[in-house]
Design a protein around this motif. Sequence first.
Motif, PDB file in Angstrom:
ATOM      1  N   TRP A 166       0.876  -1.230  -0.001  1.00  0.00           N
ATOM      2  CA  TRP A 166       0.053   0.039   0.084  1.00  0.00           C
ATOM      3  C   TRP A 166       0.925   1.347   0.153  1.00  0.00           C
ATOM      4  CZ3 TRP A 166      -3.789  -1.807   4.613  1.00  0.00           C
ATOM      5  CH2 TRP A 166      -4.798  -2.691   3.878  1.00  0.00           C
ATOM      6  N   THR A 167       0.723   2.126  -0.808  1.00  0.00           N
ATOM      7  CA  THR A 167       1.245   3.484  -0.961  1.00  0.00           C
ATOM      8  C   THR A 167       0.824   4.276   0.419  1.00  0.00           C
ATOM      9  OG1 THR A 167      -0.314   4.702  -2.080  1.00  0.00           O
ATOM     10  CG2 THR A 167       1.201   3.494  -3.361  1.00  0.00           C
ATOM     11  N   ILE A 168       1.552   5.345   0.637  1.00  0.00           N
ATOM     12  CA  ILE A 168       1.037   6.227   1.872  1.00  0.00           C
ATOM     13  C   ILE A 168      -0.369   6.527   1.707  1.00  0.00           C
ATOM     14  CG2 ILE A 168       1.616   8.080   3.356  1.00  0.00           C
ATOM     15  CD1 ILE A 168       4.569   7.853   2.492  1.00  0.00           C
ATOM     16  N   GLU A 169      -0.580   7.000   0.383  1.00  0.00           N
ATOM     17  CA  GLU A 169      -1.982   7.511   0.194  1.00  0.00           C
ATOM     18  C   GLU A 169      -3.147   6.438   0.457  1.00  0.00           C
ATOM     19  OE1 GLU A 169      -4.940   9.962  -0.243  1.00  0.00           O
ATOM     20  OE2 GLU A 169      -2.815  10.664  -0.211  1.00  0.00           O
ATOM     21  N   GLU A 170      -2.751   5.241   0.016  1.00  0.00           N
ATOM     22  CA  GLU A 170      -3.602   4.214   0.044  1.00  0.00           C
ATOM     23  C   GLU A 170      -3.632   3.763   1.578  1.00  0.00           C
ATOM     24  OE1 GLU A 170      -3.309   1.139  -3.750  1.00  0.00           O
ATOM     25  OE2 GLU A 170      -1.562   1.057  -2.552  1.00  0.00           O
ATOM     26  N   PHE A 171      -2.633   3.902   2.348  1.00  0.00           N
ATOM     27  CA  PHE A 171      -2.899   3.308   3.778  1.00  0.00           C
ATOM     28  C   PHE A 171      -3.648   4.494   4.368  1.00  0.00           C
ATOM     29  CE2 PHE A 171      -1.264   3.665   8.136  1.00  0.00           C
ATOM     30  CZ  PHE A 171      -1.541   2.634   8.400  1.00  0.00           C
ATOM     31  N   ARG A 172      -3.515   5.751   4.053  1.00  0.00           N
ATOM     32  CA  ARG A 172      -4.294   6.742   4.747  1.00  0.00           C
ATOM     33  C   ARG A 172      -5.745   6.654   4.519  1.00  0.00           C
ATOM     34  NH1 ARG A 172      -2.105  12.090   5.889  1.00  0.00           N
ATOM     35  NH2 ARG A 172      -4.018  13.086   5.141  1.00  0.00           N
ATOM     36  N   LYS A 173      -6.064   6.116   3.319  1.00  0.00           N
ATOM     37  CA  LYS A 173      -7.614   5.829   3.011  1.00  0.00           C
ATOM     38  C   LYS A 173      -8.066   4.693   3.949  1.00  0.00           C
ATOM     39  CE  LYS A 173      -7.337   7.388  -1.777  1.00  0.00           C
ATOM     40  NZ  LYS A 173      -7.694   6.763  -3.329  1.00  0.00           N
ATOM     41  N   PHE A 194       0.238  -0.622  13.241  1.00  0.00           N
ATOM     42  CA  PHE A 194       1.456  -1.325  13.820  1.00  0.00           C
ATOM     43  C   PHE A 194       2.399  -1.897  12.966  1.00  0.00           C
ATOM     44  CE2 PHE A 194       4.044  -4.123  16.269  1.00  0.00           C
ATOM     45  CZ  PHE A 194       4.992  -2.962  16.988  1.00  0.00           C
ATOM     46  N   LEU A 195       1.706  -2.986  12.057  1.00  0.00           N
ATOM     47  CA  LEU A 195       2.619  -3.583  11.145  1.00  0.00           C
ATOM     48  C   LEU A 195       3.020  -2.594   9.918  1.00  0.00           C
ATOM     49  CD1 LEU A 195       0.402  -6.857  10.813  1.00  0.00           C
ATOM     50  CD2 LEU A 195       2.691  -6.595  12.023  1.00  0.00           C
ATOM     51  N   TYR A 196       2.397  -1.804   9.389  1.00  0.00           N
ATOM     52  CA  TYR A 196       2.559  -0.758   8.530  1.00  0.00           C
ATOM     53  C   TYR A 196       3.548   0.010   9.101  1.00  0.00           C
ATOM     54  CZ  TYR A 196       1.951   2.558   4.618  1.00  0.00           C
ATOM     55  OH  TYR A 196       2.280   3.466   3.397  1.00  0.00           O
ATOM     56  N   MET A 197       3.783   0.456  10.359  1.00  0.00           N
ATOM     57  CA  MET A 197       4.594   1.575  10.794  1.00  0.00           C
ATOM     58  C   MET A 197       5.859   0.969  11.305  1.00  0.00           C
ATOM     59  SD  MET A 197       3.535   4.477  10.182  1.00  0.00           S
ATOM     60  CE  MET A 197       1.975   5.534   9.926  1.00  0.00           C
ATOM     61  N   THR A 198       5.923  -0.321  11.490  1.00  0.00           N
ATOM     62  CA  THR A 198       7.127  -0.980  11.938  1.00  0.00           C
ATOM     63  C   THR A 198       7.955  -1.844  10.931  1.00  0.00           C
ATOM     64  OG1 THR A 198       5.938  -2.752  13.110  1.00  0.00           O
ATOM     65  CG2 THR A 198       6.481  -0.985  14.254  1.00  0.00           C
ATOM     66  N   GLY A 199       6.947  -2.524  10.039  1.00  0.00           N
ATOM     67  CA  GLY A 199       7.399  -3.545   9.087  1.00  0.00           C
ATOM     68  C   GLY A 199       8.064  -4.683   9.848  1.00  0.00           C
ATOM     69  N   LEU A 200       7.374  -5.261  10.914  1.00  0.00           N
ATOM     70  CA  LEU A 200       7.778  -6.415  11.752  1.00  0.00           C
ATOM     71  C   LEU A 200       7.122  -7.515  10.536  1.00  0.00           C
ATOM     72  CD1 LEU A 200       8.376  -4.664  14.094  1.00  0.00           C
ATOM     73  CD2 LEU A 200       7.334  -6.270  15.504  1.00  0.00           C
ATOM     74  N   ARG A 201       7.771  -8.946  10.934  1.00  0.00           N
ATOM     75  CA  ARG A 201       7.166  -9.900  10.068  1.00  0.00           C
ATOM     76  C   ARG A 201       6.007 -10.501  11.257  1.00  0.00           C
ATOM     77  NH1 ARG A 201      12.848 -10.621  10.654  1.00  0.00           N
ATOM     78  NH2 ARG A 201      13.743 -11.019   8.573  1.00  0.00           N
ATOM     79  N   ILE A 304      -4.167  -6.641  -0.090  1.00  0.00           N
ATOM     80  CA  ILE A 304      -2.811  -7.018   0.224  1.00  0.00           C
ATOM     81  C   ILE A 304      -2.661  -8.132   0.957  1.00  0.00           C
ATOM     82  CG2 ILE A 304      -1.596  -4.810  -0.529  1.00  0.00           C
ATOM     83  CD1 ILE A 304      -1.031  -4.357   2.269  1.00  0.00           C
ATOM     84  N   LYS A 305      -1.836  -9.049   0.990  1.00  0.00           N
ATOM     85  CA  LYS A 305      -1.584  -9.814   1.896  1.00  0.00           C
ATOM     86  C   LYS A 305      -0.771  -9.261   3.375  1.00  0.00           C
ATOM     87  CE  LYS A 305      -0.675 -13.689  -1.422  1.00  0.00           C
ATOM     88  NZ  LYS A 305       0.250 -14.663  -1.690  1.00  0.00           N
ATOM     89  N   VAL A 306      -1.024 -10.348   4.323  1.00  0.00           N
ATOM     90  CA  VAL A 306      -0.429  -9.562   5.511  1.00  0.00           C
ATOM     91  C   VAL A 306       0.774  -9.268   5.464  1.00  0.00           C
ATOM     92  CG1 VAL A 306      -0.080 -10.119   8.158  1.00  0.00           C
ATOM     93  CG2 VAL A 306      -2.155 -11.178   7.189  1.00  0.00           C
ATOM     94  N   HIS A 307       1.764 -10.248   4.948  1.00  0.00           N
ATOM     95  CA  HIS A 307       3.196  -9.693   4.866  1.00  0.00           C
ATOM     96  C   HIS A 307       3.532  -8.478   4.029  1.00  0.00           C
ATOM     97  CE1 HIS A 307       7.306 -11.094   5.174  1.00  0.00           C
ATOM     98  NE2 HIS A 307       7.566 -10.776   3.883  1.00  0.00           N
ATOM     99  N   ALA A 308       2.441  -8.254   3.007  1.00  0.00           N
ATOM    100  CA  ALA A 308       2.595  -7.035   2.289  1.00  0.00           C
ATOM    101  C   ALA A 308       2.620  -5.735   3.236  1.00  0.00           C
ATOM    102  CB  ALA A 308       1.534  -6.955   1.276  1.00  0.00           C
ATOM    103  N   LEU A 309       2.145  -5.602   4.417  1.00  0.00           N
ATOM    104  CA  LEU A 309       2.316  -4.503   5.207  1.00  0.00           C
ATOM    105  C   LEU A 309       3.654  -4.457   5.728  1.00  0.00           C
ATOM    106  CD1 LEU A 309      -0.728  -5.214   7.820  1.00  0.00           C
ATOM    107  CD2 LEU A 309      -0.578  -3.386   5.993  1.00  0.00           C
ATOM    108  N   ARG A 310       4.400  -5.368   5.613  1.00  0.00           N
ATOM    109  CA  ARG A 310       5.946  -5.213   5.853  1.00  0.00           C
ATOM    110  C   ARG A 310       6.561  -4.615   4.410  1.00  0.00           C
ATOM    111  NH1 ARG A 310      10.529  -7.355   8.632  1.00  0.00           N
ATOM    112  NH2 ARG A 310      11.991  -8.438   7.272  1.00  0.00           N
ATOM    113  N   HIS A 311       6.235  -5.073   3.480  1.00  0.00           N
ATOM    114  CA  HIS A 311       6.706  -4.365   2.143  1.00  0.00           C
ATOM    115  C   HIS A 311       6.084  -2.687   2.205  1.00  0.00           C
ATOM    116  CE1 HIS A 311       7.949  -8.351   0.856  1.00  0.00           C
ATOM    117  NE2 HIS A 311       7.029  -8.597   0.440  1.00  0.00           N
ATOM    118  N   SER A 312       5.039  -2.634   2.590  1.00  0.00           N
ATOM    119  CA  SER A 312       4.371  -1.248   2.722  1.00  0.00           C
ATOM    120  C   SER A 312       5.437  -0.396   3.546  1.00  0.00           C
ATOM    121  CB  SER A 312       3.129  -1.353   3.194  1.00  0.00           C
ATOM    122  OG  SER A 312       2.275  -2.029   2.435  1.00  0.00           O
ATOM    123  N   HIS A 313       5.967  -0.996   4.790  1.00  0.00           N
ATOM    124  CA  HIS A 313       6.797  -0.123   5.606  1.00  0.00           C
ATOM    125  C   HIS A 313       8.020   0.294   4.581  1.00  0.00           C
ATOM    126  CE1 HIS A 313       8.462   1.542   9.229  1.00  0.00           C
ATOM    127  NE2 HIS A 313       9.608   0.575   8.917  1.00  0.00           N
TER     128      HIS A 313
END
Length: 387
Positions: A166-173, A194-201, A304-313
């Motif tokens: 997710w881009t920053i704009e997509e995440f804001r939505k 939390f996952l988006y802002m930290t990139g944790l597995r 997106i998949k759960v792991h994609a939040l790590r990619h988003s970070h």
Amino acid sequence: MNKKTGKFYFVANLGFDENGKRVQHFKRGFSTQKEAKQAYDEFMNNRSESGINKNSSMSFEVFYEDYFLSDYKRSVRKSTFDNRKLIMDKQFRYFNNRKLKDISLAYLKKWQNNLSEQGFSNGYIRLIFGLLEQVLDLAKKLGMLQKNPARQVGNVKKIKRKVDFWTIEEFRKVFATFDDNQYYDFFSKVLIDFLYMTGLRFGEAQALTWQDIDIQNCIVHVNKSMYYKNADEYYIGEPKTSASIRTIAIDHDTAKMLADWKVVQEKNIGSTDFVLSYNGSPTNRSTARHMIEHHAEMAGVHRIKVHALRHSHASMLIAMGENALVVQSRLGHSDIKTTLGVYSHLYPNVNREVADRIVGILDGVKFNKNAKRKTFNGNEYLKGSDL
């Protein structure tokens, strides 16, 4: 050396027979150790193909279950073993009625093609074929095969997958779809943010306890990971690599959200160690997946998949201008090559920015007619006007 006779001998280990009994060849009566060694080398070099075939009469199924699994289990984490054993048990049934010696190149290639025809992804096929290579590597090591046919066939070509995020704009939505007055909605917001802002597995996030969070100083200590099978069977163990043990700084907004969540969590379910829990137990991946799907639909953005939040970070950091070393540190990659291999395409303007910075670097430089001139084959270098 035989102490009674004073003679030397050699023992050649030839693997195991179909019943799992070790097969050995003895040769005695050598006057020197050197002669015994030469005889051993000659025997092994001249070992007949029929000898190999005799030791390859064990079935693939017996070898896989009795020899490979226990060996593989010692070499990987329990979570890795459990997950991959499910895959191997399913896909290796193709070979259960075959003896090791009868696994031909053509038979392997047909199996590989069948996996592709069934619609499995390139990454999945590479994984399962790589595991088969390990099985047959062990058979070769134990003398049951002369060559590893899987290595001869070769794995399918690796295809670099596009990283989804997710881009920053997509995440804001998405962020705008959460209702903080609803308990489960607030928890969904905490987990996704939390996952988006930290990139944790996800396993790292599952294992986090409140003791790992320093809210006042905005710090998260990552030092463990969770293997989650179900609500009744999970355990906390070592993180993926030593580099995964790290300290992550979080922004003040995320720290405040966690502080608010701790109060709400205690009010609704009482005291619990786990940060990402709405009922006292660790949250499983499927719950997180449903949250993402639900709020993505509400926000009108792609799922997106759960792991994609790590990619988003990672993509957020890159969009903010952070270099690969920062991304590596935040994500806990053990090697910068991993970071660059996954995210290098997200740096599309780096080449252009470098070129733009080079412009004018030689402005003001004038020809120095007094510089010492070198010669080539006795002649002074040609001047530009002579070329």
